[in-house]
Write a protein that holds these residues in place. Structure first.
Motif, mmCIF file in Angstrom:
data_model
loop_
_atom_site.group_PDB
_atom_site.id
_atom_site.type_symbol
_atom_site.label_atom_id
_atom_site.label_comp_id
_atom_site.label_asym_id
_atom_site.label_seq_id
_atom_site.Cartn_x
_atom_site.Cartn_y
_atom_site.Cartn_z
ATOM 1 N N GLU A 26 18.855 -13.994 -13.098
ATOM 2 C CA GLU A 26 19.299 -13.586 -11.772
ATOM 3 C C GLU A 26 18.124 -13.005 -10.984
ATOM 4 O O GLU A 26 17.213 -12.413 -11.555
ATOM 5 N N LYS A 27 18.155 -13.184 -9.681
ATOM 6 C CA LYS A 27 17.111 -12.651 -8.805
ATOM 7 C C LYS A 27 17.676 -11.476 -8.016
ATOM 8 O O LYS A 27 18.789 -11.534 -7.502
ATOM 9 N N TYR A 28 16.918 -10.403 -7.927
ATOM 10 C CA TYR A 28 17.380 -9.206 -7.236
ATOM 11 C C TYR A 28 16.353 -8.772 -6.202
ATOM 12 O O TYR A 28 15.144 -8.833 -6.448
ATOM 13 N N GLY A 29 16.837 -8.332 -5.061
ATOM 14 C CA GLY A 29 15.963 -7.782 -4.043
ATOM 15 C C GLY A 29 15.755 -6.299 -4.276
ATOM 16 O O GLY A 29 16.145 -5.739 -5.303
ATOM 17 N N ASP A 30 15.151 -5.647 -3.310
ATOM 18 C CA ASP A 30 14.922 -4.200 -3.438
ATOM 19 C C ASP A 30 16.228 -3.428 -3.402
ATOM 20 O O ASP A 30 16.356 -2.372 -4.012
ATOM 21 N N THR A 31 17.216 -3.951 -2.654
ATOM 22 C CA THR A 31 18.531 -3.315 -2.579
ATOM 23 C C THR A 31 19.527 -4.147 -3.371
ATOM 24 O O THR A 31 19.582 -5.366 -3.212
ATOM 25 N N VAL A 32 20.307 -3.490 -4.237
ATOM 26 C CA VAL A 32 21.204 -4.218 -5.122
ATOM 27 C C VAL A 32 22.611 -3.619 -5.073
ATOM 28 O O VAL A 32 22.826 -2.508 -4.581
ATOM 29 N N ARG A 33 23.557 -4.379 -5.582
ATOM 30 C CA ARG A 33 24.949 -3.950 -5.662
ATOM 31 C C ARG A 33 25.296 -3.701 -7.130
ATOM 32 O O ARG A 33 25.099 -4.565 -7.980
ATOM 33 N N VAL A 34 25.775 -2.531 -7.419
ATOM 34 C CA VAL A 34 26.106 -2.132 -8.783
ATOM 35 C C VAL A 34 27.622 -2.135 -8.938
ATOM 36 O O VAL A 34 28.338 -1.501 -8.154
ATOM 37 N N VAL A 35 28.113 -2.857 -9.947
ATOM 38 C CA VAL A 35 29.548 -2.929 -10.234
ATOM 39 C C VAL A 35 29.807 -2.140 -11.513
ATOM 40 O O VAL A 35 29.226 -2.416 -12.564
ATOM 41 N N GLU A 36 30.696 -1.155 -11.395
ATOM 42 C CA GLU A 36 30.995 -0.253 -12.512
ATOM 43 C C GLU A 36 32.476 -0.364 -12.863
ATOM 44 O O GLU A 36 33.344 -0.283 -11.993
ATOM 45 N N ILE A 37 32.766 -0.609 -14.142
ATOM 46 C CA ILE A 37 34.155 -0.688 -14.615
ATOM 47 C C ILE A 37 34.320 0.329 -15.738
ATOM 48 O O ILE A 37 33.712 0.208 -16.801
#
Length: 883
Positions: free
Chosen positions: A653-664
């Protein structure tokens, strides 16, 4: 000067001069036409071509690269390597030729104590494109170079373009003179190893048109001129470290030394051994870096390249006399040499090691089986009296089994045979040509990405689908058959570019949303949603009614059932991943995933099959999380903050400087993810693990149905169980024992039937012996016996008749119909073979009459075909072959 020091000096120099320092992109390229990042400029191509507006006017990077086109040259030259690092500085409409030349000369020639690289000016030469007088003048002005140190070269070496219409321009290359010890005088134009290219400056100043090779038209100058440069890190390192070549620098030499230690050979004493050690050092480092970026060995694409590197390493060690596993020693040596610059090779080493050791073990078994296949081929060649092993056999071993051609050549030579290397190379060339044609067709298909540039220039597409299933928007553009159009009408397939959209574009393993786009007087069925370039979302649609035009108001409508199923499946993927790590440990790391409404698939690093009990436990842990109604939260943060929080970044996966974190459920499941998810885990409904299988030497795959699809599958199984309990009049809990009993009874009955049929056939032996006729001095039985259960039964009958024919020369040829097709089996006794009669030759002749093929050993052979009516003629062919 250590390699890490060169990197630090580079980034500091350009960072201090206003360049944004951009971290290295993954070796796995975002460009769908490339398997890997093959050059330092690849991550910047969208900015250099104007496809995407650059976020900064100037940038610098040290980019990891992989190239394997020249893999056969590795170890043989001082500078060829499959993994290398390209130091680059880039200008997007900012400084141009004078700035690029000034920066390069300053960094190269400044004293080391002042942060420079400390090259002596007298050792440096430059080349320029033959017509680039401007560059020549600048080299004289900036560096004070004399005419004799500047060489004009042709387009094939000093002109850059993509090969397609678009940016193009001249190059200027900087070379280091290693001195007369390494070749003749005369500068880089002599194309000698004495002059090593260390830096290439590309001046993108023109717009080129259509054309092939050197034949293309220059349409004019670019409105914004760009600079793309690349300095070879390893080339500078071996010069600054005073060693002979690429393989002896600080990042590579430790592996070479380990190979020497394991083999007991000394580096520098034998040319062939030196080449092998350099191959090992290069390939181990390349493999380490590829696996650190999430590539796993497979039979296709990137995985195939990695597998080839690993297997060439094993082969090179064998040629050094080491047949035992060695990766457990070689890879730690590379890890320790690379971890200062790339800490991930250390933090991910457990996973990397499992992949490497698993692949080594698998290939050592492949070598054993390949050797067996080759031994059989050698024996057949010798029996036939030939001196050359068939080239197609060598190619099959190489292409199908991964058996190296040089090992085939070695074994064949030991047996006194040769291999038609030209024919083998022709087969290889054909395969490569087909692969290149396929790659070219894919590149051509994607070559017109420039059609998106006018839309991307208007800004990024806003995705609203996390909060809304419906979004009002505007049609910014329409594309039909690769060209921008003003409108599309009913029946047409088109791409629609919108200002905003609630439709999810395929990414992160999640399929694109299903839905519609509607407006005044038109309706569009959404067929696919993709991101053709960074920041832009394109909707592939079929116009089901009306006419849509650029500038029209539109509304995106996500199919709510599809989105619900997709969110269930994606959240279930996270739960299965967390369950795997809880049960198997943190080394069970996700290596790939795919999910859509009702279904999820997850690949993870593990080197053995899961037991039924373990699979049940994983399923139970995941469903317990569903039952516990865990809260699902998403947060936006910078990448470093997310990693510090413990969020997992998944390989590939490629990620930028800003990311989305999914927490369960808190830290139990914490991942970087851009997909859509449920709000609470109970909304997933049900997870039904339906399969677990191998997808590589150290990778497994789990597949599950989710939600209503999981329920329907269980309901179908319940119906089957109910039908079985009714038919067998057996309670459900007793079904396994009852079915096992029935299967055992069936097998026993089949054995009795087979014994009976064999007895019946054996009773026919005396009558068949009586049919023997004398052909010359040989007794021949050639009969059609009707239908038989299998060719094995026919073979038993043939050998039984042969035993009854005595010591005189004898041939038995019996034909039958087995499985609906004609078959003939021929057997000879020892005296017949002594007379030169071969069963394989006779069976092949009979099979040719039957319309098929056959052959085998001299004592017994088999043939078959499709024309049962030709059986009498086939038996006559056997008799004719005896006479």
């Amino acid at each position: 000067m250590q390699t890490a020091d060169i990197q630090n000096r580079w980034l500091t120099f350009f960072g201090d001069r206003g360049h944004t320092i951009v971290p290295s992109a993954s070796l796995v390229s975002d460009d769908p036409t490339l398997l890997f990042t093959v050059a330092g400029m690849v991550p910047f191509v969208p900015y250099l071509t104007g496809l995407v507006p650059p976020p900064f006017p100037r940038a610098t990077s040290v980019q990891k690269c992989i190239r394997t086109l020249d893999i056969e040259e590795v170890g043989k030259t001082p500078r060829h390597g499959t993994f290398f690092q390209m130091n680059g500085n880039f200008s997007f409409g900012d400084y141009f030729k004078e700035g690029a030349i000034s920066y390069a000369w300053e960094l190269l020639t400044s004293e080391e104590s002042k942060g420079g690289l400390g090259f002596d000016e007298k050792d440096l030469w430059v080349t320029v494109y033959k017509d680039d007088d401007e560059a020549i003048d600048l080299w004289k002005k900036v560096a004070g170079l004399k005419d004799e140190r500047i060489q004009r070269l042709e387009m094939d070496t000093n002109y850059w373009s993509t090969g397609q219409p678009g940016p193009a321009g001249p190059c200027s290359e900087i070379f280091f003179d290693r001195g007369p010890k390494y070749g003749v005088d005369g500068g880089p134009a002599t194309d000698d190893d004495r002059y090593v290219e260390i830096w290439n400056l590309v001046f993108m100043q023109y717009l080129r048109g259509e054309g092939q090779g050197k034949n293309f038209e220059i349409l004019g100058e670019l409105p914004k001129k760009n600079i793309d440069t690349g300095m070879g890190m390893e080339r500078v390192a071996f010069i600054k470290q005073g060693v002979e070549n690429f393989y002896e620098i600080d990042q590579v030499r430790p592996v070479l030394d380990m190979a020497a230690e394991l083999s007991g050979r000394k580096y520098g004493h034998n040319h062939d051994d030196d080449v092998r050690m350099r191959v090992i050092a290069d390939h181990v480092r390349s493999s380490l870096m590829l696996m650190s970026d999430g590539v796993a060995p497979t039979n296709e694409g990137r995985g195939y390249i990695l597998r080839r590197l690993l297997r060439r390493t094993v082969r090179a060690m064998r040629l050094l006399g080491v047949e035992e596993p060695t990766f457990a020693e070689l890879f730690p040596a590379s890890r320790d040499a690379m971890k200062a610059q790339y800490p991930e090779v250390s933090t991910e080493y457990d996973r990397i090691s499992r992949l490497a050791l698993g692949e080594e073990e698998t290939f050592l078994r492949t070598l054993a089986s390949g050797t067996t296949i080759l031994d059989v081929a050698v024996a057949r060649t010798q029996q036939a009296g030939d001196k050359e092993l068939p080239s197609d056999t060598a190619f099959l071993l190489h292409d199908t089994y991964g058996f190296p051609i040089d090992l085939t050549l070695e074994i064949a030579e030991e047996a006194g045979l040769s291999v038609d290397r030209d024919a083998f190379d022709a087969l290889m060339h054909r395969q490569r040509t087909l692969a290149k044609e396929d790659a070219k067709s894919r590149k051509q298909h994607l070559a017109d990405l420039s059609v998106y540039s006018q839309f991307r220039a208007q800004g990024e597409t806003a995705f609203t689908g996390y909060e809304y299933l419906t979004t009002d928007t505007t049609v910014l553009g329409l594309i039909v058959d690769g060209a921008s159009v003003s409108s599309a009408t009913a029946g047409q397939i088109a791409e629609v570019i919108l200002a905003e959209t609630s439709l999810y574009a395929e990414s992160g393993g999640q399929e694109a949303d299903a839905g519609t786009i509607v407006g005044s007087g038109f309706e569009l069925e959404v067929l696919d949603v993709q991101r053709p370039v960074k920041g832009l979302i394109s909707h592939k649609v079929q116009v089901t009614s009306g006419e849509v035009g650029v500038g029209d108001a539109a509304t995106t409508l996500v199919d709510p059932d599809w989105r619900r199923g997709a969110t269930q499946a994606h959240s279930a993927t996270h739960l299965i991943h967390a369950a795997l790590r809880q049960i198997l440990g943190p080394e069970a790391h996700q290596s790939g995933s795919y999910n859509k409404a009702g279904f999820m698939r997850l690949d993870f690093s593990w080197n053995q099959a899961l037991s039924p009990a373990t699979k049940s436990e994983i399923e139970e842990v995941a469903n317990n999380a569903v039952r516990d109604n865990l809260e699902v939260t998403t947060r936006i943060m910078n990448l470093d903050e997310a990693k510090a929080l413990g969020a997992m970044a998944l390989f590939g996966e490629k990620y930028g400087d800003t990311v989305r974190v999914v927490e369960i459920g808190g830290p139990w499941s914490l991942e970087l993810c851009a997909g859509t998810h449920v709000e609470r885990s109970s909304e997933i409904g049900l997870i039904n693990l339906v399969s677990e299988s191998s997808v590589g030497s150290a990778n497994r795959r789990i597949e599950s149905l989710v939600g209503l699809d999981a329920f329907r599958d269980l309901a179908a199984e319940r119906a089957i169980v109910s039908e079985l309990t009714s038919s067998l009049k057996t309670p459900r809990e007793q079904l396994p024992d009852r079915i096992a009993e029935l299967v055992a009874n069936l097998k026993a009955a089949e054995r009795k039937i087979a014994q009976y049929e064999q007895g019946q056939l054996a009773q026919r032996i005396p009558a068949l012996v009586e049919t023997a006729q004398t052909v010359g001095s040989t007794r021949v039985v050639a009969e059609f016996i009707g239908e038989v259960p299998s060719s094995d039964d026919l073979r038993s009958l043939v050998t039984g008749v042969r035993e009854r024919l005595g010591d005189a020369p004898a041939v038995v040829a019996l034909a039958a119909v087995a499985g609906g097709k004609p078959a003939v089996i021929v057997a000879t006794n020892e005296r017949a073979r002594g007379a030169g009669i071969r069963a394989g030759v006779l069976a092949k002749a009979a099979a040719g009459v039957l319309g098929g093929g056959g052959g085998g050993k001299d004592d017994i052979a088999q043939g078959g075909g499709s024309d049962a009516a030709a059986i009498p003629a086939a038996l006559d062919a056997v008799i004719a072959g005896v006479s």
